[in-house]
Design an enzyme around this catalytic site. Structure first.
Site, short mmCIF file in Angstrom:
data_model
loop_
_atom_site.label_atom_id
_atom_site.label_comp_id
_atom_site.label_asym_id
_atom_site.label_seq_id
_atom_site.Cartn_x
_atom_site.Cartn_y
_atom_site.Cartn_z
N THR A 1 -7.82 23.00 38.57
CA THR A 1 -6.79 22.20 37.88
C THR A 1 -6.23 23.03 36.73
O THR A 1 -6.60 24.19 36.55
CB THR A 1 -7.38 20.89 37.33
OG1 THR A 1 -8.24 21.20 36.22
CG2 THR A 1 -8.19 20.16 38.40
N ARG A 2 -5.36 22.43 35.94
CA ARG A 2 -4.81 23.12 34.77
C ARG A 2 -5.68 22.91 33.53
O ARG A 2 -5.29 23.24 32.42
CB ARG A 2 -3.37 22.68 34.52
CG ARG A 2 -2.42 23.10 35.64
CD ARG A 2 -0.98 22.72 35.38
NE ARG A 2 -0.44 23.39 34.21
CZ ARG A 2 -0.23 22.80 33.03
NH1 ARG A 2 -0.53 21.53 32.86
NH2 ARG A 2 0.27 23.49 32.04
N LYS A 3 -6.86 22.34 33.71
CA LYS A 3 -7.79 22.14 32.59
C LYS A 3 -8.57 23.43 32.34
O LYS A 3 -9.70 23.61 32.77
CB LYS A 3 -8.75 20.99 32.91
CG LYS A 3 -8.05 19.64 33.07
CD LYS A 3 -9.02 18.57 33.53
CE LYS A 3 -8.30 17.25 33.75
NZ LYS A 3 -9.21 16.21 34.28
N THR A 4 -7.91 24.33 31.65
CA THR A 4 -8.49 25.64 31.37
C THR A 4 -8.53 25.90 29.87
O THR A 4 -7.91 25.18 29.10
CB THR A 4 -7.66 26.75 32.06
OG1 THR A 4 -6.30 26.63 31.64
CG2 THR A 4 -7.72 26.62 33.58
N THR B 1 -13.55 24.84 35.45
CA THR B 1 -12.94 25.70 34.43
C THR B 1 -13.06 25.15 33.01
O THR B 1 -13.06 25.91 32.05
CB THR B 1 -11.44 25.94 34.73
OG1 THR B 1 -10.79 24.67 34.92
CG2 THR B 1 -11.27 26.80 35.97
#
Length: 385
Positions: free
Chosen positions: A238-241, A373
């Site tokens: 996902t974009r949870k970085t 992530t």
């Protein structure tokens, strides 16, 4: 997926009953037994002895090892007891330390000596009074000293070695990658060799280690999850970085066997719950989106919205916080309406290592997990001069 357990001494009085109980409870059990012995037919059988120079564990990995193999107190020969109960334990430990998360050693009250009616707990002083219990205590101490959290570690997937090389290159430090990205690595295995000025090496050390420990941790976790789902189902990041590390985090996922998904917002439009709340109409929002974009993803929270999204030509439908049974029902409805083949289905929300196998069996095309992530645990990598 059932936990994987190895039991040594699996044909003994305690070992055989332990294997039977674990099998009955649904664990994936492997029995280590000597040739000529018969083990539980419902367990995986590996023939070998703890005194063997090498035991072929067939690339298996275990969540836990129960070590029961030993001679009994009836054996009085000290050398034989040492060979099996102590040296055998040491050899076994060296064989399994990189393929298990934990080891349970079955010791005995005899290490406390003659205690009479005294109630025993672990605060009691050791007082072994026979060769058998002295040797058993030596084996127990060896395992305590060597199987701490920092010494029993499973295999890891290397990721980030090329960036580590580039970091040292900034200071004109020569480096040679020994273990390439994507490779499996065991504890104490060398990833890279570096030569150059010590001050310059130390100046790069922390940044280089931060990158490779984080990326390898992500790749390792991703790889473990990928192995729990069918090949046709893809694991997406996902974009949870971490801020500033998205490129590295996403690449680590890919090295571990997953997919990067959206690296940037402009790669694919995604309609989420907040967008729908602002527009107050999912259908209206979809129609506006279709005027500008050919491909788009929609997050839905019920079967009705999933059907609407499929009818309106969504590329991907994210089934947000759906249970496995809800996903199966959604797929049935889409199939009945002849919409299933037109869209990719993504399961997301509340999925972890314990339940991912159930989601993989639902028939979804994609499983996305943010924790690979945003909650990463780096592997232990050090620079030794």
């Amino acid at each position: 997926m059932a936990k994987s357990i190895l039991v040594t001494g699996a044909t003994g009085f305690i070992g055989s009953r332990l294997v039977n109980s674990l099998v009955d409870k649904g664990y994936n059990v492997t029995s280590l037994i000597r040739k000529g012995k018969e083990g539980n037919s419902k367990s995986n059988i590996i023939y070998g002895d703890v005194t063997d120079e090498k035991i072929d564990f067939k690339d298996l990995e275990f969540d836990c090892v129960f070590h029961l193999a030993s001679h009994t107190p009836l054996e009085k020969n000290k050398k034989i007891l040492e060979k099996v109960n102590l040296e055998g334990t040491k050899k076994l430990f060296q064989e399994i330390k990189s393929i298990t998360k934990s080891i349970i050693y079955i010791s005995g009250l005899g290490v406390y000596g003659e205690t009479g009616e005294t109630v025993i707990d672990e605060s009691q002083n050791y007082n072994p009074n026979t060769n058998f219990v002295k040797i058993r205590l030596d084996a127990e101490k060896y395992l305590k000293d060597n199987s701490g959290e920092h010494k029993i570690r499973g295999k890891a997937n290397v990721s980030g070695s090329k960036y580590t090389k580039e970091i040292f290159g900034i200071k004109r430090i020569k480096s040679k990658i020994i273990t390439k990205d994507g490779s499996k690595i065991k504890p104490n295995q060398t990833i890279m060799k570096i030569t150059g000025n010590a001050d310059k090496i130390l100046a790069c050390e922390r940044t280089a280690l931060n990158i490779i420990t984080r990326m390898s941790g992500i790749a390792t976790q991703t790889n473990k999850l990928v192995k729990k789902i069918p090949n046709k189902t893809k694991l997406y990041a996902t974009r949870k970085t971490a801020p500033g590390l998205r490129y590295f985090d996403k690449e680590a996922v890919e090295i571990g066997g997953g997919k990067k998904h959206r690296l940037r917002l402009d790669e694919m439009v995604m309609i989420k719950d907040n967008h729908i709340a602002v527009e107050q109409s999912l259908l209206s929002l979809i129609k506006k989106t279709k005027k500008k974009y050919k491909k788009f993803e929609i997050e839905v929270e019920n079967i009705q919205d999933a059907v609407l999204a499929a009818q309106e030509g969504a590329t991907i439908i994210m089934l947000d916080n759906f249970s496995p049974s809800q996903i199966i029902n959604t797929i049935k409805v889409l199939k009945n309406k002849k919409l299933r083949k037109n869209v990719l289905l993504e399961a997301s929300g509340g999925i972890n290592s314990k339940n991912i196998s159930k989601y993989g069996k639902t028939g979804v095309d994609i499983i996305s997990i943010g924790s690979i992530t945003n909650s990463v645990k780096g592997i232990d990598v050090s620079l030794e001069i």
